[in-house]
Motif scaffolding. Structure first.
Motif, PDB file in Angstrom:
ATOM      1  N   UNK A 236       0.826  -1.207   0.000  1.00 25.11           N
ATOM      2  CA  UNK A 236       0.000   0.000   0.000  1.00 25.11           C
ATOM      3  C   UNK A 236       0.860   1.258   0.000  1.00 25.11           C
ATOM      4  N   UNK A 237       2.048   1.167   0.590  1.00 25.10           N
ATOM      5  CA  UNK A 237       2.968   2.314   0.546  1.00 25.10           C
ATOM      6  C   UNK A 237       3.345   2.638  -0.896  1.00 25.10           C
ATOM      7  N   UNK A 238       3.540   1.613  -1.720  1.00 20.18           N
ATOM      8  CA  UNK A 238       3.873   1.834  -3.131  1.00 20.18           C
ATOM      9  C   UNK A 238       2.709   2.485  -3.886  1.00 20.18           C
ATOM     10  N   UNK A 239       1.480   2.217  -3.457  1.00 25.50           N
ATOM     11  CA  UNK A 239       0.309   2.836  -4.077  1.00 25.50           C
ATOM     12  C   UNK A 239       0.185   4.310  -3.700  1.00 25.50           C
ATOM     13  N   UNK A 240       0.878   4.719  -2.641  1.00 25.78           N
ATOM     14  CA  UNK A 240       0.678   6.061  -2.095  1.00 25.78           C
ATOM     15  C   UNK A 240       1.276   7.162  -2.959  1.00 25.78           C
ATOM     16  N   UNK A 241       2.298   6.841  -3.768  1.00 26.21           N
ATOM     17  CA  UNK A 241       3.009   7.887  -4.507  1.00 26.21           C
ATOM     18  C   UNK A 241       2.074   8.721  -5.380  1.00 26.21           C
ATOM     19  N   UNK A 242       1.098   8.070  -5.999  1.00 29.08           N
ATOM     20  CA  UNK A 242       0.211   8.786  -6.916  1.00 29.08           C
ATOM     21  C   UNK A 242      -0.747   9.724  -6.190  1.00 29.08           C
ATOM     22  N   UNK A 243      -0.837   9.607  -4.856  1.00 22.54           N
ATOM     23  CA  UNK A 243      -1.762  10.448  -4.098  1.00 22.54           C
ATOM     24  C   UNK A 243      -1.066  11.590  -3.360  1.00 22.54           C
ATOM     25  N   UNK A 244       0.251  11.682  -3.462  1.00 22.09           N
ATOM     26  CA  UNK A 244       0.994  12.689  -2.695  1.00 22.09           C
ATOM     27  C   UNK A 244       0.492  14.094  -2.994  1.00 22.09           C
TER      28      UNK A 244
ATOM     29  N   UNK B 107      11.414   5.179   0.387  1.00 23.31           N
ATOM     30  CA  UNK B 107      10.714   6.201  -0.392  1.00 23.31           C
ATOM     31  C   UNK B 107       9.205   6.005  -0.318  1.00 23.31           C
ATOM     32  N   UNK B 108       8.763   4.761  -0.415  1.00 26.99           N
ATOM     33  CA  UNK B 108       7.325   4.473  -0.368  1.00 26.99           C
ATOM     34  C   UNK B 108       6.733   4.778   1.001  1.00 26.99           C
ATOM     35  N   UNK B 109       7.458   4.433   2.072  1.00 25.60           N
ATOM     36  CA  UNK B 109       6.962   4.712   3.412  1.00 25.60           C
ATOM     37  C   UNK B 109       6.877   6.210   3.666  1.00 25.60           C
ATOM     38  N   UNK B 110       7.842   6.967   3.145  1.00 18.84           N
ATOM     39  CA  UNK B 110       7.796   8.429   3.284  1.00 18.84           C
ATOM     40  C   UNK B 110       6.561   8.985   2.572  1.00 18.84           C
ATOM     41  N   UNK B 111       6.264   8.467   1.375  1.00 23.98           N
ATOM     42  CA  UNK B 111       5.066   8.903   0.647  1.00 23.98           C
ATOM     43  C   UNK B 111       3.793   8.559   1.418  1.00 23.98           C
ATOM     44  N   UNK B 112       3.764   7.359   1.992  1.00 22.89           N
ATOM     45  CA  UNK B 112       2.579   6.919   2.727  1.00 22.89           C
ATOM     46  C   UNK B 112       2.330   7.800   3.952  1.00 22.89           C
ATOM     47  N   UNK B 113       3.402   8.161   4.639  1.00 27.25           N
ATOM     48  CA  UNK B 113       3.254   9.014   5.814  1.00 27.25           C
ATOM     49  C   UNK B 113       2.823  10.434   5.424  1.00 27.25           C
ATOM     50  N   UNK B 114       3.315  10.916   4.292  1.00 25.82           N
ATOM     51  CA  UNK B 114       2.926  12.273   3.889  1.00 25.82           C
ATOM     52  C   UNK B 114       1.458  12.337   3.458  1.00 25.82           C
ATOM     53  N   UNK B 115       0.952  11.299   2.795  1.00 21.98           N
ATOM     54  CA  UNK B 115      -0.454  11.382   2.378  1.00 21.98           C
ATOM     55  C   UNK B 115      -1.381  11.325   3.587  1.00 21.98           C
ATOM     56  N   UNK B 116      -0.973  10.624   4.632  1.00 19.96           N
ATOM     57  CA  UNK B 116      -1.796  10.607   5.845  1.00 19.96           C
ATOM     58  C   UNK B 116      -1.813  11.991   6.489  1.00 19.96           C
ATOM     59  N   UNK B 117      -0.640  12.603   6.603  1.00 22.64           N
ATOM     60  CA  UNK B 117      -0.551  13.930   7.216  1.00 22.64           C
ATOM     61  C   UNK B 117      -1.267  14.973   6.359  1.00 22.64           C
ATOM     62  N   UNK B 118      -1.238  14.787   5.034  1.00 23.33           N
ATOM     63  CA  UNK B 118      -1.888  15.743   4.134  1.00 23.33           C
ATOM     64  C   UNK B 118      -3.405  15.561   4.049  1.00 23.33           C
ATOM     65  N   UNK B 119      -3.939  14.538   4.725  1.00 24.01           N
ATOM     66  CA  UNK B 119      -5.392  14.339   4.728  1.00 24.01           C
ATOM     67  C   UNK B 119      -5.904  13.438   3.630  1.00 24.01           C
ATOM     68  N   UNK B 120      -5.008  12.653   3.002  1.00 20.74           N
ATOM     69  CA  UNK B 120      -5.428  11.773   1.902  1.00 20.74           C
ATOM     70  C   UNK B 120      -5.542  10.309   2.313  1.00 20.74           C
ATOM     71  N   UNK B 121      -5.543  10.054   3.608  1.00 19.01           N
ATOM     72  CA  UNK B 121      -5.554   8.673   4.086  1.00 19.01           C
ATOM     73  C   UNK B 121      -6.766   7.899   3.572  1.00 19.01           C
TER      74      UNK B 121
END
Length: 337
Positions: free
Chosen positions: A71-79, A306-320
């Motif tokens: 799921x972390x790899x899926x997160x990049x497109x939502x950053x 890189x994927x985990x960093x993207x996943x954490x940023x989308x959660x903080x940005x409100x895209x969880x």
């Protein structure tokens, strides 16, 4: 003549599977969401304990790791897919910085990976942006090039309302790539300011040339800078250097200021009620990156970090929640051993 078996090669239909959204040897979307929720905050071992403690579900560590990383790899497109601001922004604030994260790589030609691994540190760049007078920041991270982070921040800022008329106030340390990316994002509408408190670190080393009470002298030089008297500060430092020509702190401070002309206009920033310190990005290092990627004893493959960093940023940005709305038909239900 052989009898033809009925139902061979036909998928068995189970109403329970359809209603519950699960299938044999798979993990439901709801369960995956809980696993990833713990996996991006705690170590995978502790995440497994949390699943048992909070949800009464016993899942092995490798399954939690597998689900979280997929799921972390899926997160990049939502950053950059944050909520779109309907009103164009007049003034934005942009902060960027880099920090070192622990990585590991393996020699694929060696069978025993334990004997062929290399631990090293690499720079992960983090950016934060907001409209002036807003309270929340939007983040992006990159383990690739400065341009990659710049592209992500550009996408976020456009969603926040940036256009060709938006003024962008950038803050950072003395790294050259930071103002370069700011200019890529906003061209001549970008102005860069050196973090005042970062400059004070240089003052702290410089004042040791003439005083033991460094705190008072640093405060005095800092206040002169806030009043727009940076040239006065440089002139004083050069006069001090005439007395103590071999002092490395003085030399470094003078060189640092002179190599960055136009980046110390604190008076103008204060008058416009803009930031003069990069507190948002420093805080972001701690709660966005370090909290998960720099746990004691943790070493990451580059792509996983890189994927985990993207996943954490989308959660903080409100895209969880957007992450779990994608493919809601269950196409990505995972099979775990």
């Amino acid at each position: 003549m052989k009898k033809k078996k009925r139902g061979v090669n036909k998928r068995r239909y189970s109403p329970l599977e359809v209603i519950a959204g699960i299938s044999n040897r798979s993990i439901s979307k709801r369960c995956q969401k809980f696993m990833v929720d713990f996996g991006i905050e705690e170590s995978f071992q502790l995440a497994a304990k949390r699943m048992q403690e909070h949800h009464g579900v016993e899942i092995n560590v490798s399954a939690i790791r597998q689900v979280t990383l997929i799921h972390a790899k899926r997160a990049e497109q939502l950053v950059t897919e944050i909520a779109l601001k309907p009103v164009p922004s007049k003034q934005m604030i942009l902060e960027m910085d880099g920090e070192m994260v622990p990585l590991v790589e393996y020699d694929q030609n060696v069978k025993d990976k334990r004997k062929a691994k290399r631990n090293f540190w690499a720079e992960l760049r983090l950016g934060a942006a907001q409209n002036q007078f807003e309270t929340s920041w939007k983040y992006a991270a990159s383990l690739k090039t400065p341009d990659d982070l710049g592209n992500k921040m550009k996408g976020i800022m456009e969603r926040l309302g940036q256009n060709e008329n938006t003024l962008v106030h950038g803050i950072g340390d003395g790294a050259l790539w930071i103002p370069e990316q700011g200019e890529r994002i906003a061209a001549y509408k970008y102005s860069h300011l050196i973090d005042l408190y970062h400059l004070c670190d240089y003052f702290s080393d410089a004042v040791k040339s003439w005083t033991e009470n460094s705190r008072e002298e640093v405060d005095r030089l800092k206040n002169l800078c806030k009043e727009g008297k940076v040239e006065t500060v440089v002139k004083e430092l050069k006069n001090r250097q005439e007395i103590d020509k071999n002092h490395e702190g003085l030399k470094a401070c003078i060189q640092y200021i002179e190599n960055r002309p136009g980046q110390f206009n604190y008076k103008k920033a204060i008058e416009k009620e803009l930031e003069i310190g990069s507190g948002a990005i420093e805080s972001g290092h701690r709660h966005v990156i370090q909290k998960r990627l720099k746990k004691s004893g943790t070493w990451w493959l580059r792509e996983n970090a890189a994927s985990m960093a993207d996943l954490r940023t989308i959660r903080i940005n409100g895209n969880w929640e957007k992450l779990w709305q994608q493919n809601s038909n269950g196409e990505w239900l995972l099979f775990a051993a």
